[in-house]
Design an enzyme around this catalytic site. Structure first.
Site, PDB file in Angstrom:
ATOM      1  N   ASP A  71     -75.562  39.011   6.922  1.00  0.00           N
ATOM      2  CA  ASP A  71     -74.727  38.422   5.938  1.00  0.00           C
ATOM      3  C   ASP A  71     -74.080  39.591   4.967  1.00  0.00           C
ATOM      4  OD1 ASP A  71     -73.157  36.589   4.389  1.00  0.00           O
ATOM      5  OD2 ASP A  71     -75.142  35.373   4.264  1.00  0.00           O
ATOM      6  N   TYR A 108     -49.539  79.393  16.688  1.00  0.00           N
ATOM      7  CA  TYR A 108     -49.135  78.252  17.848  1.00  0.00           C
ATOM      8  C   TYR A 108     -49.699  77.218  17.355  1.00  0.00           C
ATOM      9  CZ  TYR A 108     -47.473  76.066  21.638  1.00  0.00           C
ATOM     10  OH  TYR A 108     -46.804  75.100  22.609  1.00  0.00           O
ATOM     11  N   ASP A 109     -50.970  76.837  17.994  1.00  0.00           N
ATOM     12  CA  ASP A 109     -51.502  75.685  17.958  1.00  0.00           C
ATOM     13  C   ASP A 109     -51.859  75.224  16.647  1.00  0.00           C
ATOM     14  OD1 ASP A 109     -52.556  75.146  21.044  1.00  0.00           O
ATOM     15  OD2 ASP A 109     -52.876  77.221  20.632  1.00  0.00           O
ATOM     16  N   ASP A 158     -60.820  41.011   2.664  1.00  0.00           N
ATOM     17  CA  ASP A 158     -61.307  40.660   3.907  1.00  0.00           C
ATOM     18  C   ASP A 158     -60.872  40.779   5.224  1.00  0.00           C
ATOM     19  OD1 ASP A 158     -63.732  40.081   4.449  1.00  0.00           O
ATOM     20  OD2 ASP A 158     -63.825  37.972   4.008  1.00  0.00           O
ATOM     21  N   LYS A 218     -75.900  32.432   9.638  1.00  0.00           N
ATOM     22  CA  LYS A 218     -76.723  32.048   8.574  1.00  0.00           C
ATOM     23  C   LYS A 218     -78.250  31.748   8.969  1.00  0.00           C
ATOM     24  CE  LYS A 218     -73.328  32.116   5.676  1.00  0.00           C
ATOM     25  NZ  LYS A 218     -73.052  33.082   4.482  1.00  0.00           N
ATOM     26  N   HIS A 221     -65.332  41.667   2.931  1.00  0.00           N
ATOM     27  CA  HIS A 221     -66.706  40.848   2.429  1.00  0.00           C
ATOM     28  C   HIS A 221     -67.761  40.597   3.298  1.00  0.00           C
ATOM     29  CE1 HIS A 221     -64.724  39.423  -1.451  1.00  0.00           C
ATOM     30  NE2 HIS A 221     -63.772  39.950  -1.004  1.00  0.00           N
ATOM     31  N   LEU A 232     -73.998  34.852  -1.520  1.00  0.00           N
ATOM     32  CA  LEU A 232     -74.045  34.627  -3.059  1.00  0.00           C
ATOM     33  C   LEU A 232     -75.000  33.432  -3.469  1.00  0.00           C
ATOM     34  CD1 LEU A 232     -70.242  35.010  -3.925  1.00  0.00           C
ATOM     35  CD2 LEU A 232     -72.007  36.203  -4.643  1.00  0.00           C
ATOM     36  N   LYS A 290     -77.831  35.069  -5.230  1.00  0.00           N
ATOM     37  CA  LYS A 290     -77.877  35.388  -6.433  1.00  0.00           C
ATOM     38  C   LYS A 290     -77.619  33.986  -7.311  1.00  0.00           C
ATOM     39  CE  LYS A 290     -76.142  39.946  -5.674  1.00  0.00           C
ATOM     40  NZ  LYS A 290     -75.105  40.977  -5.893  1.00  0.00           N
TER      41      LYS A 290
HETATM   42  C1  GDG Z   1     -68.605  35.670   2.545  1.00  0.00           C
HETATM   43  C2  GDG Z   1     -69.571  36.386   3.185  1.00  0.00           C
HETATM   44  C3  GDG Z   1     -70.123  37.106   0.928  1.00  0.00           C
HETATM   45  C4  GDG Z   1     -71.798  26.462  -0.791  1.00  0.00           C
HETATM   46  N1  GDG Z   1     -72.068  25.330  -0.798  1.00  0.00           N
HETATM   47  C5  GDG Z   1     -71.288  24.689  -1.777  1.00  0.00           C
HETATM   48  C6  GDG Z   1     -70.640  25.448  -2.379  1.00  0.00           C
HETATM   49  N2  GDG Z   1     -71.009  26.497  -1.952  1.00  0.00           N
HETATM   50  C7  GDG Z   1     -70.529  28.195  -2.420  1.00  0.00           C
HETATM   51  C8  GDG Z   1     -71.697  28.764  -2.649  1.00  0.00           C
HETATM   52  C9  GDG Z   1     -71.350  30.311  -2.760  1.00  0.00           C
HETATM   53  C10 GDG Z   1     -70.307  30.054  -1.511  1.00  0.00           C
HETATM   54  O1  GDG Z   1     -69.979  28.719  -1.359  1.00  0.00           O
HETATM   55  C11 GDG Z   1     -70.857  30.594  -0.208  1.00  0.00           C
HETATM   56  O2  GDG Z   1     -70.985  32.062  -0.399  1.00  0.00           O
HETATM   57  P1  GDG Z   1     -71.715  32.993   0.355  1.00  0.00           P
HETATM   58  O3  GDG Z   1     -71.628  34.560  -0.122  1.00  0.00           O
HETATM   59  O4  GDG Z   1     -73.237  32.505   0.547  1.00  0.00           O
HETATM   60  O5  GDG Z   1     -71.161  32.988   1.938  1.00  0.00           O
HETATM   61  P2  GDG Z   1     -69.627  32.955   2.706  1.00  0.00           P
HETATM   62  O6  GDG Z   1     -68.891  31.850   2.458  1.00  0.00           O
HETATM   63  O7  GDG Z   1     -69.734  33.191   4.037  1.00  0.00           O
HETATM   64  O8  GDG Z   1     -69.004  34.449   2.160  1.00  0.00           O
HETATM   65  C12 GDG Z   1     -70.843  36.585   2.394  1.00  0.00           C
HETATM   66  C13 GDG Z   1     -69.258  36.428   0.321  1.00  0.00           C
HETATM   67  O9  GDG Z   1     -68.090  36.413   1.246  1.00  0.00           O
HETATM   68  C14 GDG Z   1     -68.708  37.258  -0.840  1.00  0.00           C
HETATM   69  O10 GDG Z   1     -68.420  38.497  -0.672  1.00  0.00           O
HETATM   70  O11 GDG Z   1     -71.413  37.198  -0.087  1.00  0.00           O
HETATM   71  O12 GDG Z   1     -71.745  37.431   2.696  1.00  0.00           O
HETATM   72  O13 GDG Z   1     -69.982  36.181   4.526  1.00  0.00           O
HETATM   73  O14 GDG Z   1     -70.661  30.685  -3.936  1.00  0.00           O
HETATM   74  O15 GDG Z   1     -72.109  28.505  -4.149  1.00  0.00           O
HETATM   75  N3  GDG Z   1     -70.178  25.181  -3.578  1.00  0.00           N
HETATM   76  C15 GDG Z   1     -70.176  23.867  -3.896  1.00  0.00           C
HETATM   77  N4  GDG Z   1     -70.803  22.867  -3.318  1.00  0.00           N
HETATM   78  C16 GDG Z   1     -71.496  23.165  -2.183  1.00  0.00           C
HETATM   79  O16 GDG Z   1     -71.850  22.356  -1.335  1.00  0.00           O
HETATM   80  N5  GDG Z   1     -69.702  23.406  -4.912  1.00  0.00           N
END
Ligand code: GDG
Length: 724
Positions: free
Chosen positions: A366, A490-491, A136, A273, A160, A370, A373
């Site tokens: 973004d 040269y160059d 990152d 977001k 990331h 995740l 997914k």
């Molecule tokens: C960066 C990039 C890229 C969220 N709320 C709770 C919770 N979470 C967890 C989710 C998820 C993670 O946090 C958030 O991940 P994201 O991918 O959505 O976003 P970023 O934090 O911005 O991450 C992003 C990522 O890196 C990975 O490469 O996808 O684009 O910006 O896992 O589950 N977990 C719990 N409680 C919550 O209230 N336990």
């Protein structure tokens, strides 16, 4: 010894009263594969609570229990490096928000200082064979810093976040340093091809370096680029859904939200977001909706970077907007927006993912996202609909979702309406397709594929290897020689290539070498260049050497001081049509220009856009193949040039004219860096010793490589001392 050193800004732990493993995207991905590799995690443990155990104790617990090595940061480093440069400068830049960028020179200094701190912490533990995997935007300078200390480490970097287009990235004051920092890695990975393409484009344009689609060549090194879309930690979600606490929580939520459709929103509270735009769309949606009792929008917005003003402002904006909307749309039976500004525990997150009919994941931009997914991973019965922003990296893969443009409020409102009425068969078909993909390409798959790719990369340093041979081989041969000739381009050979040809004047070391060469009785030196007679005369007339101009078109012996041509009558009728075509290209390819010499016409595009320049150069080459097939010219596409020159001007012929078989020389050294020098290298004669200067990875007829002009000069200076 560890196999992999995983380096990220944050360690996967939270240090409070207790030390606990934290949650989050990278953490779950890496934790998923830690068992399979012998992996050490190195990073910042976060801000420490006053009065907590001392650093040494924490260090020991982290190492023993979590396989982590902390890099402690002091307050000024946290402010300047983390909140300042990383999150107030780089984050908005990488997320296309240039108007949010704040910049302070002392932040940049802190960023360098902390990257350096990380580099030193790594080299303390790195032996030789570990893979170093850096994560990152906080650590963009780290690959280069590590490379400086330990040149042979195998280094991978994964970004990331998105990598923005060149037009955005170029706004940054340190755009070049940041790119150069990253390019010292052996492998740089991105979530999507789009980000890779932007990175490559920025590198080509800002650093003026060559690149294939997935390889960037710098200083005899290769940096491979790759696409590695991060996956969700499916295993953990699937396991959790089998547990009793999950079932209890799920039942509890179903009871609370009985008869209500849940639309779920989960994210860090961040301006990337798209929360405000989504709330606007929800407002419009609710305005039109008759029954407001049976729908609830749950927002789980984890607090994030609250010391950065943009984040605390956004929080206030969101909270006041949510307040207004609830005031406007609440009924006696229902409050439509349920805003939670804190993290929920993992079981709750699983349960809410599992029961939500719709998830709205609509970031303005973004890297991957995740949450999208994870929502899919929690839908093994395929009963859910994902509304997904086209600007999330995940949209490239989850194309069976309902894709929206988060800037188009009406489009989001309509999509929400569509989601509520989608036929069950269609819903299942879409979710099934996404589920299969998410399960197959999970977090483990991502991490393993990056590590495999990094381990496969061969670190070749061919130039460095052959350089050792060149000195030995040359010493051996030259010692036996009685009469020697040096043919030196040269160059790029005796002088590094400069932006402006006029800047390439010989330096002191080269002048000394040429003086010494002039004094050597047994050596005749020929400076054989593509430059004009007057250029060569301006810089080299005073040395006792022979100058050969325009790639072997004319020569000037020091004794006579007169320019003579190798061939008397030269046909230059081809110049007129070639000049006209070049002129058309000058008009359209901004930054390109024509250089005319007695024997040649050259179209230069080094100041043009590299891709457009290359495209036009290829067009020209195609055109000339037919057009000039019966003319006495040679056409070649060299380093950012297309050149048409008289076939009588040829460095190989010039070399043969002075140093042919019947000449007095029993040893001939020739050195060059360009395609025009290949004409010398092509000459088959065992008296020749051929040295290619520069990139050791290119096709050449030379047998030996030297990294740079500086090293060639050093080599020649060493070698002539051995000759009487
Ligand atoms: C960066 C990039 C890229 C969220 N709320 C709770 C919770 N979470 C967890 C989710 C998820 C993670 O946090 C958030 O991940 P994201 O991918 O959505 O976003 P970023 O934090 O911005 O991450 C992003 C990522 O890196 C990975 O490469 O996808 O684009 O910006 O896992 O589950 N977990 C719990 N409680 C919550 O209230 N336990």
């Amino acid at each position: 010894m560890f196999q992999i050193i995983n380096v990220a800004n944050r360690l996967p732990v939270t240090i409070g009263e207790q030390i606990t493993l934290s949650t989050g995207g990278i953490v779950s991905a890496i934790e998923g594969i830690r068992k399979d590799y012998n992996m050490l995690w190195l990073g910042w443990p976060g801000e420490l609570i006053e009065g907590h155990k001392n650093q040494q104790q924490i260090k020991q617990i982290l190492l023993d229990k979590y396989h982590c090595t902390p890099v402690f940061l002091d307050k000024s480093e946290i402010d300047g490096f983390y909140y300042g440069f990383s999150n107030s400068t780089l984050w908005p830049l990488l997320h296309y928000r240039p108007y949010f960028i704040k910049y302070q020179t002392d932040w940049w200094q802190m960023y360098q200082q902390v990257n350096w701190k990380f580099a030193q912490a790594i080299v303390k533990i790195a032996q030789k064979n570990e893979l170093i995997w850096i994560h990152d935007y906080h650590l963009m300078l780290l690959p280069q810093m590590l490379r400086q200390i330990k040149p042979n480490l195998k280094i991978g970097f994964f970004l990331h976040t998105p990598f923005p287009s060149y037009e955005i990235f170029r706004c940054h004051p340190q755009r070049k340093e940041l790119l150069t920092g990253l390019l010292a890695a052996d492998l740089v990975g991105f979530h999507t091809f789009g980000y890779l393409r932007h990175f490559r484009s920025a590198s080509m344009r800002l650093l003026d370096i060559d690149s294939d689609t997935t390889v960037i060549n710098t200083n005899n090194r290769k940096c491979t680029l790759g696409v590695f879309p991060i996956g969700a930690d499916v295993q953990s979600f699937t396991n959790e859904m089998q547990t009793e606490p999950f079932r209890t929580k799920r039942a509890e939520f179903l009871k609370i939200y009985k008869d209500k459709t849940i639309v779920l929103n989960v994210e860090r509270l961040d301006y990337s977001k798209g929360v405000m735009q989504r709330l606007e769309a929800i407002d419009k949606f609710l305005e039109k909706r008759e029954n407001k009792d049976n729908i609830v929008f749950i927002f789980i917005n984890i607090p994030s970077r609250e010391r950065v003003p943009e984040y605390s402002n956004l929080r206030q904006e969101i909270e006041s907007f949510v307040g207004r909307l609830n005031g406007k749309h609440s009924t006696v039976k229902n409050t439509p927006i349920h805003f939670i500004h804190q993290s929920v525990d993992f079981t709750e997150l699983c349960a809410i993912y599992n029961i939500a009919k719709i998830a709205m994941v609509t970031p303005l931009i973004d890297g991957m996202n995740l949450v999208a997914k994870e929502y899919v991973a929690c839908k093994p019965n395929f009963d859910g609909i994902l509304i997904l922003s086209e600007f999330a990296g995940a949209a490239n893969e989850l194309f069976q979702s309902l894709i929206v443009n988060p800037y188009d409020i009406q489009n989001m409102t309509q999509t929400l309406e569509l989601a509520l009425t989608i036929p069950p068969d269609d819903m299942k078909r879409r979710m099934k397709g996404m589920y299969e993909r998410v399960v197959q390409f999970d977090a483990k798959y991502w991490a393993k594929s990056f590590i495999n790719e990094l381990s496969k990369i061969q670190i070749t340093r061919p130039a460095a290897k052959k350089k050792i041979n060149v000195l030995n081989a040359l010493t051996k041969k030259i010692k036996k020689a009685k009469k020697i000739a040096f043919f030196l381009d040269y160059d790029g050979t005796l002088c590094p290539i400069q932006d402006e040809p006029d800047k390439a004047a010989p330096d002191k070391q080269l002048k000394t070498l040429l003086e010494q060469l002039g004094e050597k009785k047994n050596i005749d030196t020929y400076l054989i260049s593509g430059r004009t007679e007057s250029d060569l005369e301006k810089w080299f007339a005073k040395f006792k050497i022979t100058l050969i101009a325009e790639h072997g078109f004319s020569y000037r012996k020091h004794q006579t001081g007169r320019w003579e041509r190798f061939t008397r009558h030269i046909d230059t009728l081809w110049k007129k049509p070639v000049r006209e075509i070049f002129q058309q290209h000058v008009a359209t390819t901004q930054g390109s220009f024509i250089e005319e010499k007695k024997s040649s016409l050259t179209w230069h595009y080094r100041k043009a856009d590299p891709e457009f320049g290359l495209y036009n150069a290829r067009q020209l080459m195609q055109l000339f193949v037919e057009m000039l097939s019966n003319m006495p010219v040679e056409v070649h596409h060299g380093k950012k040039i297309v050149e048409v020159k008289s076939m009588h001007a040829n460095k190989g012929n010039a070399l043969m004219k002075f140093a042919g078989k019947k000449s007095k020389y029993d040893f001939v050294l020739c050195a060059g860096d360009d395609v025009t020098d290949e004409n010398m290298f092509k000459v088959k004669d065992e008296r020749l010793f051929k040295i290619k200067v520069g990139d050791g990875n290119v096709q050449t007829n030379a047998e030996y490589f030297i990294d740079s002009p500086k090293e060639l000069i050093t080599l020649l200076s060493t070698i002539i001392k051995k000759i009487p």
